[in-house]
Design a protein around this motif. Structure first.
Motif, PDB file in Angstrom:
ATOM      1  N   LYS A   3       0.857  -1.180   0.000  1.00 51.81           N
ATOM      2  CA  LYS A   3       0.000   0.000   0.000  1.00 51.81           C
ATOM      3  C   LYS A   3       0.893   1.229   0.000  1.00 51.81           C
ATOM      4  CE  LYS A   3      -4.364  -1.118   2.164  1.00 51.81           C
ATOM      5  NZ  LYS A   3      -5.257  -0.795   3.274  1.00 51.81           N
ATOM      6  N   LEU A   4       0.597   2.145  -0.889  1.00 46.59           N
ATOM      7  CA  LEU A   4       1.331   3.409  -0.940  1.00 46.59           C
ATOM      8  C   LEU A   4       0.360   4.550  -0.707  1.00 46.59           C
ATOM      9  CD1 LEU A   4       3.694   3.053  -4.010  1.00 46.59           C
ATOM     10  CD2 LEU A   4       4.305   3.056  -1.621  1.00 46.59           C
ATOM     11  N   ARG A   5       0.763   5.487   0.105  1.00 41.66           N
ATOM     12  CA  ARG A   5      -0.006   6.709   0.297  1.00 41.66           C
ATOM     13  C   ARG A   5       0.759   7.828  -0.390  1.00 41.66           C
ATOM     14  NH1 ARG A   5      -1.925   7.939   6.182  1.00 41.66           N
ATOM     15  NH2 ARG A   5      -3.196   6.147   5.655  1.00 41.66           N
ATOM     16  N   PHE A  43     -17.791  -9.253 -10.262  1.00 47.64           N
ATOM     17  CA  PHE A  43     -18.188  -9.210 -11.668  1.00 47.64           C
ATOM     18  C   PHE A  43     -17.522  -8.063 -12.420  1.00 47.64           C
ATOM     19  CE2 PHE A  43     -21.153  -7.982 -15.059  1.00 47.64           C
ATOM     20  CZ  PHE A  43     -21.177  -9.177 -15.760  1.00 47.64           C
ATOM     21  N   ASN A  44     -17.394  -6.903 -11.775  1.00 48.33           N
ATOM     22  CA  ASN A  44     -16.813  -5.723 -12.419  1.00 48.33           C
ATOM     23  C   ASN A  44     -15.650  -5.213 -11.565  1.00 48.33           C
ATOM     24  OD1 ASN A  44     -16.441  -3.604 -14.127  1.00 48.33           O
ATOM     25  ND2 ASN A  44     -18.198  -2.421 -13.416  1.00 48.33           N
ATOM     26  N   PRO A  45     -14.446  -5.803 -11.702  1.00 48.29           N
ATOM     27  CA  PRO A  45     -13.335  -5.421 -10.823  1.00 48.29           C
ATOM     28  C   PRO A  45     -12.850  -3.986 -11.075  1.00 48.29           C
ATOM     29  CG  PRO A  45     -12.628  -7.029 -12.453  1.00 48.29           C
ATOM     30  CD  PRO A  45     -14.083  -6.842 -12.646  1.00 48.29           C
ATOM     31  N   HIS A  46     -12.517  -3.314  -9.994  1.00 49.75           N
ATOM     32  CA  HIS A  46     -11.985  -1.954 -10.037  1.00 49.75           C
ATOM     33  C   HIS A  46     -10.651  -1.931  -9.311  1.00 49.75           C
ATOM     34  CE1 HIS A  46     -15.696  -0.213 -11.552  1.00 49.75           C
ATOM     35  NE2 HIS A  46     -16.352  -0.936 -10.666  1.00 49.75           N
ATOM     36  N   PRO A  47      -9.764  -1.002  -9.674  1.00 47.14           N
ATOM     37  CA  PRO A  47      -8.496  -0.897  -8.942  1.00 47.14           C
ATOM     38  C   PRO A  47      -8.746  -0.460  -7.505  1.00 47.14           C
ATOM     39  CG  PRO A  47      -8.562   0.661 -10.780  1.00 47.14           C
ATOM     40  CD  PRO A  47      -9.834  -0.087 -10.782  1.00 47.14           C
ATOM     41  N   LYS A  48      -7.930  -0.969  -6.605  1.00 41.57           N
ATOM     42  CA  LYS A  48      -8.069  -0.638  -5.186  1.00 41.57           C
ATOM     43  C   LYS A  48      -7.354   0.684  -4.914  1.00 41.57           C
ATOM     44  CE  LYS A  48      -8.828  -5.202  -3.329  1.00 41.57           C
ATOM     45  NZ  LYS A  48      -8.436  -6.172  -2.312  1.00 41.57           N
ATOM     46  N   ILE A  49      -8.111   1.758  -5.038  1.00 41.83           N
ATOM     47  CA  ILE A  49      -7.616   3.111  -4.807  1.00 41.83           C
ATOM     48  C   ILE A  49      -8.551   3.763  -3.797  1.00 41.83           C
ATOM     49  CG2 ILE A  49      -7.158   5.358  -5.833  1.00 41.83           C
ATOM     50  CD1 ILE A  49      -6.659   3.958  -8.489  1.00 41.83           C
ATOM     51  N   SER A  50      -7.999   4.317  -2.732  1.00 47.48           N
ATOM     52  CA  SER A  50      -8.791   4.985  -1.703  1.00 47.48           C
ATOM     53  C   SER A  50      -8.414   6.457  -1.664  1.00 47.48           C
ATOM     54  CB  SER A  50      -8.533   4.364  -0.332  1.00 47.48           C
ATOM     55  OG  SER A  50      -8.879   3.017  -0.336  1.00 47.48           O
ATOM     56  N   TRP A  51      -9.421   7.300  -1.655  1.00 46.40           N
ATOM     57  CA  TRP A  51      -9.191   8.745  -1.611  1.00 46.40           C
ATOM     58  C   TRP A  51      -9.396   9.222  -0.187  1.00 46.40           C
ATOM     59  CZ3 TRP A  51      -7.344  10.803  -5.984  1.00 46.40           C
ATOM     60  CH2 TRP A  51      -7.461  10.024  -7.125  1.00 46.40           C
ATOM     61  N   ALA A  63      -2.195  19.685  -1.005  1.00 46.00           N
ATOM     62  CA  ALA A  63      -1.972  18.427  -0.293  1.00 46.00           C
ATOM     63  C   ALA A  63      -3.262  17.621  -0.221  1.00 46.00           C
ATOM     64  CB  ALA A  63      -1.437  18.698   1.107  1.00 46.00           C
ATOM     65  N   GLU A  64      -3.471  16.791  -1.223  1.00 48.77           N
ATOM     66  CA  GLU A  64      -4.548  15.801  -1.190  1.00 48.77           C
ATOM     67  C   GLU A  64      -3.868  14.448  -1.179  1.00 48.77           C
ATOM     68  OE1 GLU A  64      -8.158  16.253  -3.476  1.00 48.77           O
ATOM     69  OE2 GLU A  64      -7.351  18.128  -4.240  1.00 48.77           O
ATOM     70  N   TYR A  65      -4.544  13.462  -0.611  1.00 43.46           N
ATOM     71  CA  TYR A  65      -3.915  12.161  -0.414  1.00 43.46           C
ATOM     72  C   TYR A  65      -4.728  11.052  -1.066  1.00 43.46           C
ATOM     73  CZ  TYR A  65      -1.220  14.736   2.987  1.00 43.46           C
ATOM     74  OH  TYR A  65      -0.409  15.659   3.572  1.00 43.46           O
ATOM     75  N   ASP A  93       5.730  10.573  -1.532  1.00 43.87           N
ATOM     76  CA  ASP A  93       5.027   9.526  -0.810  1.00 43.87           C
ATOM     77  C   ASP A  93       5.004   9.910   0.664  1.00 43.87           C
ATOM     78  OD1 ASP A  93       7.273   7.179   0.390  1.00 43.87           O
ATOM     79  OD2 ASP A  93       7.892   8.953  -0.705  1.00 43.87           O
ATOM     80  N   VAL A  94       3.997   9.461   1.353  1.00 39.15           N
ATOM     81  CA  VAL A  94       3.807   9.802   2.751  1.00 39.15           C
ATOM     82  C   VAL A  94       4.047   8.538   3.572  1.00 39.15           C
ATOM     83  CG1 VAL A  94       2.126  10.653   4.422  1.00 39.15           C
ATOM     84  CG2 VAL A  94       2.114  11.529   2.088  1.00 39.15           C
TER      85      VAL A  94
END
Length: 103
Positions: A3-5, A43-51, A63-65, A93-94
């Protein structure tokens, strides 16, 4: 798994773009860069990205993460060098509050 922030800045005319459009542009740029992103199951996979908090439309931000889950270990500098739309700049990267690998 990793996981990268990442911290990014939203500037210029791009500040008038909605959060959903920013997220879509960010996802496309990561796909173009060849980042080994982890995808959700189903059924419809999405990339695991969290805002982590979104700036309102019309507001510039320095500064948005975003958290990105990857399948392989990647240097954060490699992702920071990926081509982003003009107006978005990956800054750094944080440090993650716990280990950088996810079991």
């Amino acid at each position: 798994m990793q996981k990268l922030r990442l911290r990014y800045a939203k500037r210029g005319r791009l500040r008038f773009t909605s959060h959903r459009d920013i997220a879509r542009a960010f996802e496309r740029a990561l796909r173009r860069s060849g980042a080994p992103m982890a995808f959700s199951q189903g059924f419809n996979p999405h990339p695991k990205i969290s805002w982590i908090g979104a700036a309102p439309t019309g507001a510039a931000s320095e500064a948005e993460y975003v958290e990105i889950q990857l399948v392989e270990v990647v240097e954060p500098a490699k992702l920071a060098a990926s081509p982003m739309p003009s107006g978005i700049r990956l800054q750094a990267d944080v440090p993650y509050p716990f280990a950088n690998r996810v079991p």
